[in-house]
Design a protein around this motif. Sequence first.
Motif, mmCIF file in Angstrom:
data_model
loop_
_atom_site.group_PDB
_atom_site.id
_atom_site.type_symbol
_atom_site.label_atom_id
_atom_site.label_comp_id
_atom_site.label_asym_id
_atom_site.label_seq_id
_atom_site.Cartn_x
_atom_site.Cartn_y
_atom_site.Cartn_z
ATOM 1 N N LEU A 145 0.869 -1.207 -0.189
ATOM 2 C CA LEU A 145 0.047 0.063 0.018
ATOM 3 C C LEU A 145 0.665 1.253 -0.182
ATOM 4 N N ALA A 146 1.827 1.145 0.686
ATOM 5 C CA ALA A 146 2.942 2.245 0.625
ATOM 6 C C ALA A 146 3.325 2.734 -0.743
ATOM 7 N N GLN A 148 1.497 2.955 -3.249
ATOM 8 C CA GLN A 148 0.436 3.840 -3.889
ATOM 9 C C GLN A 148 0.191 5.061 -3.308
ATOM 10 N N VAL A 149 1.186 5.654 -2.427
ATOM 11 C CA VAL A 149 0.847 6.933 -1.854
ATOM 12 C C VAL A 149 1.992 8.144 -2.388
ATOM 13 N N GLY A 257 -1.189 10.309 -0.673
ATOM 14 C CA GLY A 257 -2.091 9.686 0.071
ATOM 15 C C GLY A 257 -1.519 9.150 1.349
ATOM 16 N N VAL A 259 -0.938 5.821 4.392
ATOM 17 C CA VAL A 259 -1.211 4.455 4.718
ATOM 18 C C VAL A 259 -1.166 4.504 6.272
ATOM 19 N N GLN A 267 -4.986 0.529 6.177
ATOM 20 C CA GLN A 267 -5.714 1.530 5.359
ATOM 21 C C GLN A 267 -4.768 2.211 4.743
ATOM 22 N N ARG A 268 -5.298 2.340 3.474
ATOM 23 C CA ARG A 268 -4.712 3.460 2.426
ATOM 24 C C ARG A 268 -5.930 4.483 2.445
ATOM 25 N N SER A 278 -9.002 -1.037 2.494
ATOM 26 C CA SER A 278 -8.944 -1.644 4.112
ATOM 27 C C SER A 278 -8.677 -2.920 3.910
#
Length: 339
Positions: A145-146, A148-149, A257, A259, A267-268, A278
């Motif tokens: 997820l990290a 994607q931010v 974004g 995380v 959650q993102r 999530s």
Amino acid sequence: MNTETGGRSMKLRAGVVGLGKQALDDHIPGLHASDSAELVAICDEDAEVVREQQYQHRVQGYTDFHEMFRAEELDLVVVCVPHHIGRDVIETAAEHKVHVLKEKPFATTMQEARELVDICQRTGVQLMVTLQRRFNPIYTSFTQLADQVGEPFVVDAQYTLHIDDPSEGWRGRTAQAGGGCIIDMGYHLIDMILWYFGLPDRVLADMSVSARPDRDYDAEDTALIHFAYDSGLYGSLLLSRYIGPKTEQIRLVGSKGMVHLERGRLQRLSNSGKVIESLSREQAWPAAAACQIDHFRRVIDGTRPNVSGPNENLAHMGFIAACYESARSRTYVNPKELL
């Protein structure tokens, strides 16, 4: 070592030294659930606890770990003892060529850590520090997820719980524990920081031993740590044995974004705080302890890397040593220079 017989894999013979909460709640159930090892011996200085657990698990019990290593043909030992006793158990295990799965921390000082690295290298014994979060899918999904931010620039982390009397027991004494909340409970969150982002280039720490001025203790009850990387990423870490309720979380903020990781949920979010996706578990991850043992079996067999071995944990000890040095000198310290 028990490996194979007739083409069938044999379980490793395992002992446990130290029968506190961590051993009884995590490691012994993990051994029973593991396909890689079986519990054959336990040891604790409290004879009554040994008798109770010996009867419950139908294994040999000892009050002296030296005697246990002499009497049992062990392949591995799980070490869950007060920090200042850890080295003696590891040295004894190494003398008997028994591999070690050790509860955090790796050592009480940087010097002790270096000496333990030498002992393991010299004897060929594998040692892995128990960091169960690395075997929990909530934590292992963080980096996905990290990614994607966008460009990450700040980390906000905290791990707090409430102990009414920080002076109680050996954890209140630096001479026995090596320190307070930083080296003890903080070891887990420090591992997360190093796992996800690497060893920082600068650390600045302040700490308290005054949460209970009516008690006599010298191991920090609370610490606030600032850390930074030459890449531009920076963050803060709050650790406390006195601030309730129990909280564990890491929040990474990027250009596109955030995380947010906490126990049982990942959650993102958008930068405004809107949840995009999530991942959650309503219950604890019961397989983590067994997965850790199964992984360690593969480390011993040489089929998996030891990602939490002695050399790897030198970085953890460097971070911790930098915190204590920074608090003493009231200046930034580069933990990489302490390795």
